[in-house]
Write a protein that holds these residues in place. Structure first.
Motif, mmCIF file in Angstrom:
data_model
loop_
_atom_site.group_PDB
_atom_site.id
_atom_site.type_symbol
_atom_site.label_atom_id
_atom_site.label_comp_id
_atom_site.label_asym_id
_atom_site.label_seq_id
_atom_site.Cartn_x
_atom_site.Cartn_y
_atom_site.Cartn_z
ATOM 1 N N GLY A 8 0.765 -1.235 0.000
ATOM 2 C CA GLY A 8 0.000 0.000 0.000
ATOM 3 C C GLY A 8 0.797 1.286 0.000
ATOM 4 O O GLY A 8 0.232 2.362 0.217
ATOM 5 N N HIS A 9 2.115 1.208 -0.253
ATOM 6 C CA HIS A 9 2.946 2.405 -0.252
ATOM 7 C C HIS A 9 3.042 3.020 -1.651
ATOM 8 O O HIS A 9 2.882 2.336 -2.658
ATOM 9 N N GLU A 10 3.313 4.304 -1.682
ATOM 10 C CA GLU A 10 3.497 5.036 -2.935
ATOM 11 C C GLU A 10 4.984 5.051 -3.270
ATOM 12 O O GLU A 10 5.795 5.548 -2.469
ATOM 13 N N VAL A 11 5.355 4.521 -4.432
ATOM 14 C CA VAL A 11 6.770 4.326 -4.759
ATOM 15 C C VAL A 11 7.155 5.078 -6.026
ATOM 16 O O VAL A 11 6.444 5.042 -7.032
ATOM 17 N N THR A 12 8.304 5.749 -5.954
ATOM 18 C CA THR A 12 8.926 6.360 -7.124
ATOM 19 C C THR A 12 10.248 5.653 -7.383
ATOM 20 O O THR A 12 11.085 5.538 -6.474
ATOM 21 N N LEU A 13 10.439 5.162 -8.599
ATOM 22 C CA LEU A 13 11.659 4.457 -8.986
ATOM 23 C C LEU A 13 12.518 5.378 -9.843
ATOM 24 O O LEU A 13 12.048 5.922 -10.841
ATOM 25 N N VAL A 14 13.785 5.527 -9.458
ATOM 26 C CA VAL A 14 14.691 6.420 -10.175
ATOM 27 C C VAL A 14 15.922 5.639 -10.644
ATOM 28 O O VAL A 14 16.516 4.878 -9.872
ATOM 29 N N ASP A 15 16.287 5.832 -11.903
ATOM 30 C CA ASP A 15 17.515 5.225 -12.418
ATOM 31 C C ASP A 15 18.033 6.089 -13.571
ATOM 32 O O ASP A 15 17.238 6.695 -14.310
ATOM 33 N N ARG A 16 19.359 6.129 -13.710
ATOM 34 C CA ARG A 16 19.960 6.978 -14.742
ATOM 35 C C ARG A 16 20.126 6.270 -16.079
ATOM 36 O O ARG A 16 20.471 6.892 -17.081
ATOM 37 N N SER A 17 19.881 4.956 -16.091
ATOM 38 C CA SER A 17 20.072 4.181 -17.320
ATOM 39 C C SER A 17 18.756 3.970 -18.056
ATOM 40 O O SER A 17 17.794 3.435 -17.476
ATOM 41 N N PRO A 18 18.687 4.332 -19.334
ATOM 42 C CA PRO A 18 17.467 4.087 -20.115
ATOM 43 C C PRO A 18 17.125 2.606 -20.178
ATOM 44 O O PRO A 18 15.941 2.241 -20.238
ATOM 45 N N ASP A 19 18.139 1.737 -20.155
ATOM 46 C CA ASP A 19 17.888 0.294 -20.218
ATOM 47 C C ASP A 19 17.167 -0.224 -18.985
ATOM 48 O O ASP A 19 16.563 -1.305 -19.019
ATOM 49 N N ALA A 20 17.256 0.533 -17.895
ATOM 50 C CA ALA A 20 16.616 0.100 -16.652
ATOM 51 C C ALA A 20 15.141 0.478 -16.595
ATOM 52 O O ALA A 20 14.428 0.055 -15.684
ATOM 53 N N MET A 21 14.680 1.257 -17.567
ATOM 54 C CA MET A 21 13.291 1.720 -17.570
ATOM 55 C C MET A 21 12.339 0.625 -18.035
ATOM 56 O O MET A 21 11.724 0.707 -19.096
ATOM 57 N N ARG A 22 12.214 -0.405 -17.245
ATOM 58 C CA ARG A 22 11.303 -1.515 -17.546
ATOM 59 C C ARG A 22 9.992 -1.264 -16.814
ATOM 60 O O ARG A 22 9.642 -1.944 -15.844
ATOM 61 N N ILE A 23 9.290 -0.280 -17.308
ATOM 62 C CA ILE A 23 8.109 0.226 -16.615
ATOM 63 C C ILE A 23 7.039 -0.853 -16.428
ATOM 64 O O ILE A 23 6.358 -0.893 -15.390
ATOM 65 N N SER A 24 6.922 -1.739 -17.373
ATOM 66 C CA SER A 24 5.894 -2.783 -17.277
ATOM 67 C C SER A 24 6.148 -3.754 -16.128
ATOM 68 O O SER A 24 5.230 -4.434 -15.673
ATOM 69 N N SER A 25 7.407 -3.813 -15.653
ATOM 70 C CA SER A 25 7.730 -4.741 -14.561
ATOM 71 C C SER A 25 7.186 -4.244 -13.221
ATOM 72 O O SER A 25 6.917 -5.041 -12.316
ATOM 73 N N VAL A 26 7.041 -2.922 -13.084
ATOM 74 C CA VAL A 26 6.432 -2.337 -11.883
ATOM 75 C C VAL A 26 5.512 -1.206 -12.359
ATOM 76 O O VAL A 26 5.806 -0.020 -12.181
ATOM 77 N N PRO A 27 4.400 -1.548 -12.965
ATOM 78 C CA PRO A 27 3.546 -0.536 -13.609
ATOM 79 C C PRO A 27 2.932 0.480 -12.659
ATOM 80 O O PRO A 27 2.559 1.585 -13.087
ATOM 81 N N ASP A 28 2.826 0.144 -11.382
ATOM 82 C CA ASP A 28 2.180 1.044 -10.432
ATOM 83 C C ASP A 28 3.144 2.048 -9.808
ATOM 84 O O ASP A 28 2.725 2.890 -9.007
ATOM 85 N N ALA A 29 4.434 1.955 -10.159
ATOM 86 C CA ALA A 29 5.411 2.898 -9.627
ATOM 87 C C ALA A 29 5.493 4.128 -10.528
ATOM 88 O O ALA A 29 5.153 4.078 -11.712
ATOM 89 N N ASP A 30 5.957 5.233 -9.954
ATOM 90 C CA ASP A 30 6.227 6.440 -10.725
ATOM 91 C C ASP A 30 7.690 6.375 -11.153
ATOM 92 O O ASP A 30 8.593 6.434 -10.310
ATOM 93 N N TRP A 31 7.961 6.238 -12.447
ATOM 94 C CA TRP A 31 9.318 6.055 -12.944
ATOM 95 C C TRP A 31 9.958 7.393 -13.314
ATOM 96 O O TRP A 31 9.303 8.251 -13.916
#
Length: 239
Positions: A23-46
């Motif tokens: 139930g927590h609100e999560v923001t995922l940050v990464d500097r690599s475009p290859d790490a932007m696998r948004i579908s793997s954690v769709p409910d996070a703010d990337w």
């Protein structure tokens, strides 16, 4: 809670999924475009950004975050992220991943780290806990308070088996936090008795670390003190 996770590798993504499921609100940050696998954690703010940058942390919401998790695969980055989060944005709690156990000594409040998590250290503790009976095993260190958690599995010949918890005196600055019995946690009340195979979890303050060695010695039958003829039912003593 609002949680910022820096590092969208397998560790960061796994942590984020678990936090979101709670139930927590999560923001995922990464500097690599290859790490932007948004579908793997769709409910996070990337966020595609370098969390080691002060402005990037601000844009990711560090100023309003309850917790920042530095979960990158680089120890230097995790230290910088923790320090910036604490000093620049006053984040209440920081958790940092330790990739190389040799760097573990750096992960303390001087670098803004409230809790450090060393996967190799945890795995070592779990292996030792699984195979060690009658030996004290270090499980966890609370870096903010300096408190230590240790585990001890009672061997079949332990002299305290059948004794009341209240009858066993522990070393100074040490408390019995819980008893694990048949995979269930049990509160160590005064009228609870020790049983064969009990897993005991101890919490010790930093100043009590030097006396920890007294626990496994006294909990071994070979070191059981001789009965006191002045007492009808002598209780084993620790310390």
């Amino acid at each position: 809670m609002k949680i910022l996770v820096a590092g969208a590798g397998s560790v960061g993504r796994s942590i984020s999924r678990e936090l979101i499921s709670h139930g927590h609100e999560v923001t995922l940050v990464d500097r690599s475009p290859d790490a932007m696998r948004i579908s793997s954690v769709p409910d996070a703010d990337w966020q595609l950004a370098d969390a080691c940058d002060v402005d990037a942390l601000a844009e990711a919401g560090a100023g309003t975050a309850d917790v920042v998790v530095a979960a990158t695969g680089d120890d230097k980055s995790n230290l910088v992220i923790s320090l910036l989060s604490k000093t620049e944005y006053g984040v209440p709690r920081t958790v940092a991943r330790v990739n190389n156990p040799k760097n573990e000594w750096l992960f303390d409040d001087a670098w803004g780290v409230d809790v450090s998590v060393s996967t190799p250290r945890i795995m070592t503790a779990l292996v030792e806990e699984a195979v060690s009976v009658g030996s004290l095993v270090s499980v966890f260190t609370f870096h903010q308070s300096g408190a230590l958690m240790h585990e001890l599995t009672l061997p079949d010949d332990s002299p305290v088996i059948g004794e009341l918890v209240s009858e066993v005196e522990l070393p100074p600055h040490t408390v019995l936090a819980a008893i694990l019995r048949e995979y269930r946690p049990i509160t160590p009340d005064a009228d609870e008795r020790f049983e064969r195979g009990d897993e005991l979890l101890f919490l010790t303050a930093r100043e009590g670390e030097s006396t920890l060695g007294e626990i496994p010695v006294i909990f071994t039958a070979d070191d059981e003190p001789a009965p006191d003829p002045t007492r009808a039912d002598p209780a084993p003593q620790l310390g």
